[in-house]
Design a protein around this motif. Structure first.
Motif, mmCIF file in Angstrom:
data_model
loop_
_atom_site.group_PDB
_atom_site.id
_atom_site.type_symbol
_atom_site.label_atom_id
_atom_site.label_comp_id
_atom_site.label_asym_id
_atom_site.label_seq_id
_atom_site.Cartn_x
_atom_site.Cartn_y
_atom_site.Cartn_z
ATOM 1 N N LEU A 185 5.468 7.891 5.555
ATOM 2 C CA LEU A 185 4.452 6.956 6.046
ATOM 3 C C LEU A 185 4.619 6.724 7.544
ATOM 4 N N ASN A 213 -3.894 14.045 6.786
ATOM 5 C CA ASN A 213 -2.498 13.837 6.383
ATOM 6 C C ASN A 213 -2.190 12.362 6.161
ATOM 7 N N ARG A 214 -2.746 11.528 7.028
ATOM 8 C CA ARG A 214 -2.481 10.092 6.926
ATOM 9 C C ARG A 214 -2.999 9.527 5.607
ATOM 10 N N ASP A 246 -8.871 2.141 4.294
ATOM 11 C CA ASP A 246 -7.510 2.398 3.814
ATOM 12 C C ASP A 246 -7.142 1.438 2.691
ATOM 13 N N ASP A 251 2.297 -2.244 8.926
ATOM 14 C CA ASP A 251 1.405 -1.489 8.037
ATOM 15 C C ASP A 251 2.069 -1.210 6.690
ATOM 16 N N GLU A 258 -4.886 15.163 11.346
ATOM 17 C CA GLU A 258 -4.044 13.972 11.353
ATOM 18 C C GLU A 258 -4.566 12.913 10.394
ATOM 19 N N SER A 259 -5.878 12.692 10.400
ATOM 20 C CA SER A 259 -6.455 11.705 9.493
ATOM 21 C C SER A 259 -6.320 12.140 8.044
ATOM 22 N N VAL A 312 3.222 9.648 9.670
ATOM 23 C CA VAL A 312 1.775 9.786 9.863
ATOM 24 C C VAL A 312 1.195 8.607 10.634
ATOM 25 N N GLY A 313 2.058 7.789 11.223
ATOM 26 C CA GLY A 313 1.589 6.775 12.158
ATOM 27 C C GLY A 313 1.515 5.358 11.641
ATOM 28 N N LEU A 314 1.983 5.086 10.428
ATOM 29 C CA LEU A 314 1.976 3.713 9.940
ATOM 30 C C LEU A 314 3.124 2.942 10.578
ATOM 31 N N GLN A 359 -0.978 10.824 2.575
ATOM 32 C CA GLN A 359 0.315 10.167 2.398
ATOM 33 C C GLN A 359 0.146 8.756 1.843
#
Length: 370
Positions: free
Chosen positions: A154, A127-128, A88, A163, A124-125, A157-159, A131
């Motif tokens: 952000l 989209n993450r 990332d 993060d 999901e990955s 998508v789980g940040l 973004q």
């Protein structure tokens, strides 16, 4: 759909969109990954004058080198609150380097990213990473594109809050690094390579400049009861900087990045306010702009400012390095050099522009979004 990954797959596509390969394609400049100085990235010279400039600025350069190692180490252990992987981080750095157009940075981050396994092929990955990449590109190119919805995306998508703070520090650092490297290349009169036809984004609108800007954290700041010893130490160190009271508890979500950023800013304290203000005016950071002095003439616009000729030369240099670092060359340093500025003084202006680019992006995204 069953999720599979093949060596060398295209990062986040589904099985039907991948093509199995025995080996990954090598980066164009693989040796760029293996370099001792991960800040200047080999932008050195045998020229005695430039070598003297680098020695004189060694404290700031060492602080920047430590930050490069801190933000982009060889290995990262993620946790529930710090989920950004090394992939990332390097992918974000490459995106920012590509926006800046400085080839030395693109080579380095591309070569380091190449051997790393990408995220899995789930929706999901996908989209993450999409973004993260979109956010990095927008903040690197035109901070005013960042809105509250961009921050919310952000989060969606789980940040986590740490993060998002770290992500903004990563983008700010590479924006700073790109302009220091571009400026140092110009000091060495290295040729500039850029693709014709690209147009820098417009400068920020003048609304709000010259007024007392209210800075509100875009995320929930760190609470004292949850602060670690490392975070408290970084907060204490930050108190020495003016105007940090409203931001320090938010930036403390990433204590190590905050500590390194503060250390670098202290090394660059004797900078050129007009150069920093030019960056802040172009990028739209009212908060960064208002903490600088003697810059009221820039409020209407950088190109329209009614200022003296020596000041105009500083503003022109800062504007070019902020808007299009890939096109920055020795010609942009020539007016000040002819006016008697030494190489060390010119590098000081370059450093001021570079840190202004970092500060403006950081404060805008984390407290000035609309």
């Amino acid at each position: 759909m069953e999720q599979r990954r093949y060596p060398g797959h295209n990062h986040w596509f589904y099985e039907s969109q991948t093509s199995p390969r025995i080996t990954q394609a090598a980066p164009l400049v693989p040796e760029a990954a293996h370099i001792d100085d991960r800040f200047l990235l080999g932008c050195l010279t045998d020229d005695a004058q430039i070598a003297a400039v680098l020695r004189a600025n060694q404290p700031a350069l060492l602080a920047a080198r430590d930050l490069a190692q801190l933000l982009f180490p060889d290995r990262i252990t993620t946790s529930l609150t710090h989920t950004l992987t090394l992939y990332d981080r390097l992918s974000t750095a490459l995106t920012v380097a590509q926006v800046a157009g400085v080839q030395r940075l693109c080579n380095h981050y591309s070569a380091r990213l190449n051997p790393l396994p990408g995220p899995d092929s789930s929706r999901e990955s996908n989209n993450r990473l999409t973004q993260i990449t979109q956010y990095a590109r927008q903040l690197a190119m035109q901070p005013e594109l960042i809105t509250a919805s961009a921050i919310s995306a952000l989060d969606a998508v789980g940040l986590t809050e740490p993060d998002i703070v770290t992500l903004n520090q990563l983008i700010g650092f590479v924006s700073y690094q790109a302009r220091v490297v571009a400026g140092l290349q110009a000091l060495q009169a290295q040729p500039v390579r850029w693709l014709p036809g690209s147009t820098p984004p417009p400068d920020a609108d003048r609304s709000g400049f010259g007024q007392l800007a209210e800075w509100r954290p875009a995320l929930k700041p760190l609470e004292l009861r949850y602060a670690s010893a490392e975070q408290l130490a970084a907060i204490t160190r930050s108190q020495a900087l003016p105007g940090m009271q409203d931001a320090v508890w938010l930036l403390a979500h990433d204590a190590s990045a905050l500590y390194g950023w503060v250390q670098l800013r202290q090394q660059l304290a004797a900078g050129q306010p007009l150069a920093e203000a030019t960056a802040a005016r172009i990028l739209g950071s009212r908060r960064a702009f208002q903490h600088l002095s003697g810059i009221e003439d820039l409020i209407e616009g950088v190109d329209e400012a009614g200022i003296s000729e020596p000041q105009r030369q500083i503003v022109a240099l800062a504007a070019q390095l902020t808007r299009a670092p890939e096109r920055f060359s020795a010609a942009h340093l020539q007016p000040l050099a002819e006016a008697g500025w030494t190489a060390d003084a010119l590098f000081g202006v370059i450093q001021s522009v570079a840190i202004g680019n970092w500060n403006s992006r950081l404060f805008y995204a984390l407290g000035e979004v609309r």
